[in-house]
Write an enzyme that holds these catalytic residues in place. Structure first.
Site, PDB file in Angstrom:
ATOM      1  CB  THR A 142      -4.281   5.716   0.980  1.00 54.44           C
ATOM      2  OG1 THR A 142      -3.311   6.997   0.806  1.00 54.44           O
ATOM      3  CG2 THR A 142      -3.552   4.566   1.695  1.00 54.44           C
ATOM      4  CE1 TYR A 143     -10.203   9.992  -3.851  1.00 49.34           C
ATOM      5  CE2 TYR A 143     -11.758  10.165  -1.761  1.00 49.34           C
ATOM      6  CZ  TYR A 143     -11.368  10.417  -3.166  1.00 49.34           C
ATOM      7  OH  TYR A 143     -12.226  11.421  -3.823  1.00 49.34           O
ATOM      8  CG  HIS A 170      -7.228   2.571  -0.599  1.00 50.73           C
ATOM      9  ND1 HIS A 170      -6.756   2.636   0.657  1.00 50.73           N
ATOM     10  CD2 HIS A 170      -6.291   1.807  -1.078  1.00 50.73           C
ATOM     11  CE1 HIS A 170      -5.715   1.468   0.667  1.00 50.73           C
ATOM     12  NE2 HIS A 170      -5.483   1.030  -0.674  1.00 50.73           N
ATOM     13  CD  GLU A 176      -2.624   1.110   2.518  1.00 53.63           C
ATOM     14  OE1 GLU A 176      -3.425  -0.052   2.572  1.00 53.63           O
ATOM     15  OE2 GLU A 176      -2.787   1.974   3.407  1.00 53.63           O
ATOM     16  NE  ARG A 223     -17.025   6.419   8.417  1.00 54.44           N
ATOM     17  CZ  ARG A 223     -17.042   6.560   9.827  1.00 54.44           C
ATOM     18  NH1 ARG A 223     -18.021   5.901  10.391  1.00 54.44           N
ATOM     19  NH2 ARG A 223     -16.042   6.626  10.499  1.00 54.44           N
ATOM     20  N   GLY A 224     -14.211   6.194   5.361  1.00 56.23           N
ATOM     21  CA  GLY A 224     -13.250   7.078   6.011  1.00 56.23           C
ATOM     22  C   GLY A 224     -13.428   7.713   7.304  1.00 56.23           C
ATOM     23  CG  ASP A 225     -10.847   7.666  10.095  1.00 55.32           C
ATOM     24  OD1 ASP A 225     -11.737   7.237  10.735  1.00 55.32           O
ATOM     25  OD2 ASP A 225      -9.708   7.254   9.974  1.00 55.32           O
ATOM     26  CB  ALA A 242      -8.762  13.062   5.200  1.00 52.69           C
ATOM     27  CD  GLN A 289      -6.425   0.259  10.923  1.00 53.31           C
ATOM     28  OE1 GLN A 289      -5.245   0.375  10.256  1.00 53.31           O
ATOM     29  NE2 GLN A 289      -7.397   1.132  10.669  1.00 53.31           N
TER      30      GLN A 289
HETATM   31  C1  LIG Z   1      -6.844  -1.643   4.635  1.00 51.42           C
HETATM   32  C2  LIG Z   1      -7.254  -0.103   5.122  1.00 51.42           C
HETATM   33  C3  LIG Z   1      -6.845   0.827   4.298  1.00 51.42           C
HETATM   34  C4  LIG Z   1      -7.353   2.078   4.393  1.00 51.42           C
HETATM   35  N1  LIG Z   1      -7.361   3.214   3.592  1.00 51.42           N
HETATM   36  C5  LIG Z   1      -7.680   4.521   3.687  1.00 51.42           C
HETATM   37  C6  LIG Z   1      -7.777   5.489   2.988  1.00 51.42           C
HETATM   38  O1  LIG Z   1      -7.294   5.294   1.687  1.00 51.42           O
HETATM   39  N2  LIG Z   1      -8.481   6.649   3.016  1.00 51.42           N
HETATM   40  C7  LIG Z   1      -9.131   7.032   4.285  1.00 51.42           C
HETATM   41  O2  LIG Z   1      -9.632   7.929   4.415  1.00 51.42           O
HETATM   42  N3  LIG Z   1      -8.984   5.979   5.259  1.00 51.42           N
HETATM   43  C8  LIG Z   1      -8.517   4.870   4.864  1.00 51.42           C
HETATM   44  N4  LIG Z   1      -8.410   3.757   5.837  1.00 51.42           N
HETATM   45  C9  LIG Z   1      -9.106   4.004   7.219  1.00 51.42           C
HETATM   46  C10 LIG Z   1     -10.712   4.122   7.165  1.00 51.42           C
HETATM   47  O3  LIG Z   1     -11.157   5.220   6.864  1.00 51.42           O
HETATM   48  C11 LIG Z   1     -11.090   3.978   8.600  1.00 51.42           C
HETATM   49  O4  LIG Z   1     -11.080   2.719   9.369  1.00 51.42           O
HETATM   50  C12 LIG Z   1     -12.354   4.534   9.189  1.00 51.42           C
HETATM   51  O5  LIG Z   1     -12.508   4.785  10.459  1.00 51.42           O
HETATM   52  C13 LIG Z   1     -13.649   3.851   8.710  1.00 51.42           C
HETATM   53  O6  LIG Z   1     -13.779   3.592   7.531  1.00 51.42           O
HETATM   54  P1  LIG Z   1     -13.992   2.041   6.759  1.00 51.42           P
HETATM   55  O7  LIG Z   1     -14.543   2.024   5.391  1.00 51.42           O
HETATM   56  O8  LIG Z   1     -12.690   1.397   7.261  1.00 51.42           O
HETATM   57  O9  LIG Z   1     -15.261   1.547   7.938  1.00 51.42           O
HETATM   58  P2  LIG Z   1     -16.662   1.076   8.021  1.00 51.42           P
HETATM   59  O10 LIG Z   1     -16.595  -0.441   7.922  1.00 51.42           O
HETATM   60  O11 LIG Z   1     -17.410   1.781   7.036  1.00 51.42           O
HETATM   61  O12 LIG Z   1     -16.871   1.685   9.399  1.00 51.42           O
HETATM   62  C14 LIG Z   1     -16.328   1.255  10.471  1.00 51.42           C
HETATM   63  C15 LIG Z   1     -16.893   0.589  11.399  1.00 51.42           C
HETATM   64  O13 LIG Z   1     -17.924   1.509  11.891  1.00 51.42           O
HETATM   65  C16 LIG Z   1     -19.139   0.788  12.314  1.00 51.42           C
HETATM   66  N5  LIG Z   1     -20.163   1.373  11.229  1.00 51.42           N
HETATM   67  C17 LIG Z   1     -19.701   2.334  10.298  1.00 51.42           C
HETATM   68  N6  LIG Z   1     -20.937   2.464   9.608  1.00 51.42           N
HETATM   69  C18 LIG Z   1     -22.107   1.883  10.118  1.00 51.42           C
HETATM   70  C19 LIG Z   1     -23.219   1.629   9.824  1.00 51.42           C
HETATM   71  N7  LIG Z   1     -23.992   2.466   8.844  1.00 51.42           N
HETATM   72  N8  LIG Z   1     -24.110   0.769  10.564  1.00 51.42           N
HETATM   73  C20 LIG Z   1     -23.465   0.116  11.525  1.00 51.42           C
HETATM   74  N9  LIG Z   1     -22.197   0.303  11.981  1.00 51.42           N
HETATM   75  C21 LIG Z   1     -21.415   0.987  11.155  1.00 51.42           C
HETATM   76  C22 LIG Z   1     -18.965  -0.661  11.807  1.00 51.42           C
HETATM   77  O14 LIG Z   1     -18.675  -1.015  13.275  1.00 51.42           O
HETATM   78  C23 LIG Z   1     -17.792  -0.828  11.105  1.00 51.42           C
HETATM   79  O15 LIG Z   1     -16.929  -1.757  11.303  1.00 51.42           O
HETATM   80  C24 LIG Z   1      -8.071   2.436   5.789  1.00 51.42           C
HETATM   81  C25 LIG Z   1      -8.180   1.355   6.492  1.00 51.42           C
HETATM   82  C26 LIG Z   1      -7.908   0.233   6.278  1.00 51.42           C
HETATM   83  C27 LIG Z   1      -8.153  -1.116   7.441  1.00 51.42           C
END
Ligand SMILES: Cc1cc2nc3c(=O)[nH]c(=O)nc-3n(C[C@H](O)[C@H](O)[C@H](O)COP(=O)(O)OP(=O)(O)OC[C@H]3O[C@@H](n4cnc5c(N)ncnc54)[C@H](O)[C@@H]3O)c2cc1C
Length: 295
Positions: A49-50, A78, A17, A108-110, A52, A179
């Site tokens: 990665t993408y 991403h 990555e 979803r992203g942070d 914020a 993660q």
């Molecule tokens: C391999 C990897 C690559 C990454 N790359 C990037 C990147 O390129 N850019 C970036 O900005 N961030 C990146 N991230 C970080 C990511 O943005 C964070 O993990 C963020 O906090 C949540 O987005 P998500 O898509 O990982 O999680 P999601 O799974 O969408 O949400 C995280 C958790 O929140 C809860 N949740 C969320 N929405 C709901 C819902 N509607 N209903 C019920 N529960 C819910 C669930 O428990 C879920 O597991 C990466 C993370 C990993 C592990």
């Protein structure tokens, strides 16, 4: 190769990555040194990665194009939904299709640091599941999703986290990338729950080789990963010495990977290599996954 086909060979597939560098020099270093060095390990996939926000977002798509065309590497882009309207998200997806990039990590992203509760854009999507659904409409993407061995900090508990992971897979996620975690016990426990939930998509552990003590403490705090006491003890020992910390990071990640390959028979290893080749090179050599001899 598409994600659906990627983890079927029976041998562990390696992926790296990268993130969009902030400067033109950083980009040249990435493409001129890091990528050629890591390419020798014949990665099955590389990802970008993408960010914020801001300009690096456009850069992500541009760099994915370069990874695919110039570096000739199978590429996964991403994408997240933070601060973007549905139209902007659709434009990104359409652009990726035009570029011929079909592997996507749907996130979803942070939320921004100064406003830590996720709020959807008024004309945007509300969750990673909606992004998966949006991407699937184009009939083009193979989609990976994230998994959390230590439970995502926003999840109510492990069961809720796994239930949401199941929704992401049900919506079309065919590979799960985790993660970072520094104690394999978290991964083994997570895998038990994944299996119990009937999730059969390949789970690829995300491996972060530690490069410096302050950096890993910052990353771990950001993503809710634990620094085990034994690891913290070593970080404290090498606090001021990044070279010694990186050396320790290689040893630790090598031991982690060995156990993940032997005990969990993971189908792949995803390295968060922070745009630097040295640690991943050393770990892969330690694992006996050295580059093919040059002819
Ligand atoms: C391999 C990897 C690559 C990454 N790359 C990037 C990147 O390129 N850019 C970036 O900005 N961030 C990146 N991230 C970080 C990511 O943005 C964070 O993990 C963020 O906090 C949540 O987005 P998500 O898509 O990982 O999680 P999601 O799974 O969408 O949400 C995280 C958790 O929140 C809860 N949740 C969320 N929405 C709901 C819902 N509607 N209903 C019920 N529960 C819910 C669930 O428990 C879920 O597991 C990466 C993370 C990993 C592990």
């Amino acid at each position: 190769m598409r994600l659906e086909q990627l983890y079927r060979s029976g041998k562990p597939e390696i992926s790296f990555e990268f993130f969009p560098p902030k400067t033109a020099e950083g980009t040249e270093k990435l493409f001129g040194d890091t990528i050629p060095r890591l390419k020798k390990f014949q990665p099955a996939l590389v990802s970008m990665t993408y960010g914020a926000g801001g300009t690096t977002r456009e850069l992500t798509l541009e760099l994915c194009d370069r990874l695919k065309r110039q570096a000739d590497l199978e590429t996964m882009c991403h994408l997240n939904i933070v601060g973007q309207s549905r139209t902007q998200i659709r434009e990104n997806l359409q652009r990726l299709k035009e570029l011929g990039i079909y592997n996507l990590l749907a996130l979803r992203g942070d939320p921004p640091r100064d406003d830590p509760n996720f709020k959807p854009h008024p004309e945007g999507l509300t969750s990673s599941v909606e992004l998966i659904e949006e991407a699937r409409r184009l009939n083009w993407f193979s989609i990976a999703v994230t998994g959390f061995p230590e439970v995502h900090p926003e999840a109510k508990d492990r069961a809720a986290d796994i239930a949401y992971l199941k929704r992401k897979v049900g919506a079309g996620g065919c590979v799960i990338v985790t993660q970072l975690f520094l104690d394999n016990a978290f991964f083994f426990e997570f895998m038990e729950e994944v299996k119990r939930a009937g999730i059969t998509a390949p789970v690829i552990p995300g491996i972060l080789p530690i490069l410096s003590a302050p950096q890993i403490r910052r990353f771990a705090a950001l993503c809710g990963s634990t620094i085990p006491p034994a690891v913290e003890k070593n970080l404290a020992k090498y606090e001021e010495d990044d070279a010694a910390t990186a050396q320790y990071g290689v040893e630790l990640a090598t031991r982690q990977c060995e156990e993940l390959l032997k005990k969990a028979r993971v189908p792949g290893l995803h390295f968060y290599c922070l745009n630097r080749p040295e640690a991943a090179e050393a770990i892969l050599k330690n694992l006996g996954l050295s580059p093919a001899p040059q002819k």
